[in-house]
Design an enzyme around this catalytic site. Structure first.
Site, PDB file in Angstrom:
ATOM      1  N   HIS A  87       3.164   0.044 -12.635  1.00 15.73           N
ATOM      2  CA  HIS A  87       3.064   0.306 -11.196  1.00 15.73           C
ATOM      3  C   HIS A  87       2.643   1.749 -10.982  1.00 15.73           C
ATOM      4  CE1 HIS A  87       3.878   0.067  -6.903  1.00 15.73           C
ATOM      5  NE2 HIS A  87       4.345   1.296  -7.010  1.00 15.73           N
ATOM      6  N   ASP A 167      12.547  -6.381   1.485  1.00 18.96           N
ATOM      7  CA  ASP A 167      11.699  -5.198   1.338  1.00 18.96           C
ATOM      8  C   ASP A 167      10.513  -5.259   2.290  1.00 18.96           C
ATOM      9  OD1 ASP A 167      10.502  -2.796   0.057  1.00 18.96           O
ATOM     10  OD2 ASP A 167       8.991  -4.266  -0.497  1.00 18.96           O
ATOM     11  N   ARG A 174       9.974   1.064   8.100  1.00 13.60           N
ATOM     12  CA  ARG A 174       9.881   2.463   7.653  1.00 13.60           C
ATOM     13  C   ARG A 174       8.561   3.079   8.072  1.00 13.60           C
ATOM     14  NH1 ARG A 174       9.928   1.555   1.771  1.00 13.60           N
ATOM     15  NH2 ARG A 174       9.401   3.750   1.631  1.00 13.60           N
ATOM     16  N   SER A 189      12.310  -0.048  -2.828  1.00 16.17           N
ATOM     17  CA  SER A 189      11.199  -0.898  -2.409  1.00 16.17           C
ATOM     18  C   SER A 189      10.345  -1.306  -3.608  1.00 16.17           C
ATOM     19  CB  SER A 189      10.337  -0.149  -1.380  1.00 16.17           C
ATOM     20  OG  SER A 189       9.163  -0.873  -1.087  1.00 16.17           O
ATOM     21  N   LYS A 193      10.875  -5.340  -6.107  1.00 17.54           N
ATOM     22  CA  LYS A 193       9.808  -6.307  -6.374  1.00 17.54           C
ATOM     23  C   LYS A 193       9.537  -6.426  -7.868  1.00 17.54           C
ATOM     24  CE  LYS A 193       6.739  -4.441  -3.494  1.00 17.54           C
ATOM     25  NZ  LYS A 193       7.384  -3.463  -2.600  1.00 17.54           N
TER      26      LYS A 193
END
Length: 430
Positions: A87, A167, A174, A189, A193
């Protein structure tokens, strides 16, 4: 009528006053918000309290776990091979997922890259790949598993709506309440996932600098450590690299042109910084998958990674050999004098590409695949007056004005080359 065990106002007050929210109350708050019992106004107030007061490590763990529990949890145990994901916190010209996933998969490791779309100045992996004719992002779980289990090994696709729905709801809130930058909320967040996805291992590319989410390296380090701890606490082998995003990554910023650059990397060429970061992340991923001595450079240079790329694109109905979209309109910016490119701030280039149509201001906006910027010089390069510095591409020449406004003052030509630092600054482990 069900009697709720907690009151949202009490939970908000506890965090507002600097205390730690008890585990049961925190789990209830996330569940009640997902169910619609806790209102957006109350959750916005709670998010602001977290932004201002922070959270302890155990609170962030509970918050993340509660978000995972709001939806389904996948498992890749049936694949019979290691799974490792990556990620990135996002940046300008960050197309690393495209060459990285097939490179790692060429070593027999399964790579489940559940990716997203761009919003604002940071590009989305799915948007880039959708510039390839026929390619589709939406796969069923069965299609995704079959693609990873077979010869392809890698899949880049959209995450299903069943993963961490809390999320999705909180992220949208947010975005409109000024609480995006809170590290506990960012970390929970991302990691909710990734942990729900069920990967065995995860490598995080946490960027700092002008074009990054976290401009300050100390804040980026804190975010990286928080996420590594969350992964480790959940049984996912997790490491992070802190990488420099002060200058755009590579020479292409956009969608179709970033695919072209990714294919150059897979062919053994491409810009040195993109190749360097692709190899660094591949080494991390393969080490976590039990192959610390994998020769990733050889796999890029001998065509193995390219073969996997083509198989991956074809498996999702794309044509890896088809021509990519090209822009009808271009505008070239040239060097005003002889000298050396001394500065190129990433963020204005990301904003300019967005204004050209490469990004979106709202989630429902389309992207223009051929829009973007191609760089012909970067900091440290010597240039002569009149030489092209960068080319702006768009479907409509009316877009050039605002894009050029964004670039005003974002680059300089001087006499001396700036000191060049490494793209990977630190490696963070549990």
């Amino acid at each position: 009528m069900t009697v709720e065990p907690f009151d949202a106002v009490d939970v908000i007050r506890a965090k507002r006053d600097g205390g730690a929210v008890p585990e049961a109350a925190l789990r209830w708050m996330i569940d009640a918000y997902t169910r619609g019992y806790v209102s957006d106004a109350q959750m916005a107030s709670f998010a602001m309290a977290i932004f201002q007061r922070g959270m302890e490590r155990d609170e962030i763990r509970v918050l993340t776990d509660a978000m995972i529990a709001s939806g389904e949890r996948m498992s890749f145990a049936s694949l019979g091979k290691k799974t490792v994901d990556k990620h990135s916190t996002g940046g300008v010209g960050d197309k690393i997922t495209l060459p990285l996933a097939p490179l790692v998969a060429s070593f027999g490791v399964a790579v489940p890259q559940l990716s997203g779309r761009g919003l604002g100045h940071t590009g989305g992996t799915l948007d880039k790949l959708e510039s390839i004719p026929g390619w589709r992002a939406a796969l069923s779980n069965e299609e995704m598993f079959a693609q990873m289990q077979g010869d392809v090994g890698a899949v880049i696709c959209a995450a299903g709506s069943g993963l961490a729905p809390a999320d999705k709801k909180l992220y949208a809130l947010r975005d409109v309440t000024g609480t995006v930058e809170a590290i506990p909320l960012i970390a929970s967040s991302i990691m909710s996932k990734k942990i729900a996805e069920g990967t065995d291992a995860l490598v995080l590319d946490v960027k700092f600098g002008s074009g990054a989410f976290m401009q300050d390296i100390d804040r980026a380090r804190e975010l990286a450590r928080t996420m590594v701890a969350l992964g480790t606490d959940s049984g996912v082998a997790t490491t992070a690299l802190l990488t420099d995003m002060n200058v755009p990554l590579g020479l292409a910023i956009g969608n179709a042109n970033e695919v072209r650059e990714s294919v150059e990397i897979l062919a053994g060429g491409g810009p040195a910084d993109v190749r360097e970061l692709t190899l660094a992340l591949a080494r991390e991923m393969l080490a976590l998958a039990g192959q610390p001595d994998a020769d990733v450079e050889a796999a890029l240079d001998d065509g193995r990674a390219m073969d996997t790329w083509k198989a991956m694109i074809r498996a999702q109905d794309g044509d890896p050999d088809a021509a990519l979209p090209t822009a009808r309109e271009t505008h070239v910016v040239t060097a005003p004098a002889d000298g050396v490119m001394t500065r190129m701030d990433a963020l204005p280039f990301g904003i300019a590409a967005w204004r050209l149509g490469a990004g979106r201001a709202r989630a429902e906006d389309p992207v223009i695949f051929e829009a973007g910027i191609d760089l012909h010089a970067k900091p440290g390069d010597r240039v002569v007056a009149g030489q092209p510095l960068f080319t702006l591409s768009a479907a409509d020449d009316a877009r050039f004005g605002r894009a050029l406004d964004a670039l005003e003052g974002s680059w300089e030509i001087g006499d001396e080359a700036p000191a060049a630092g490494p793209i990977v600054r630190e490696r963070i482990t549990a």
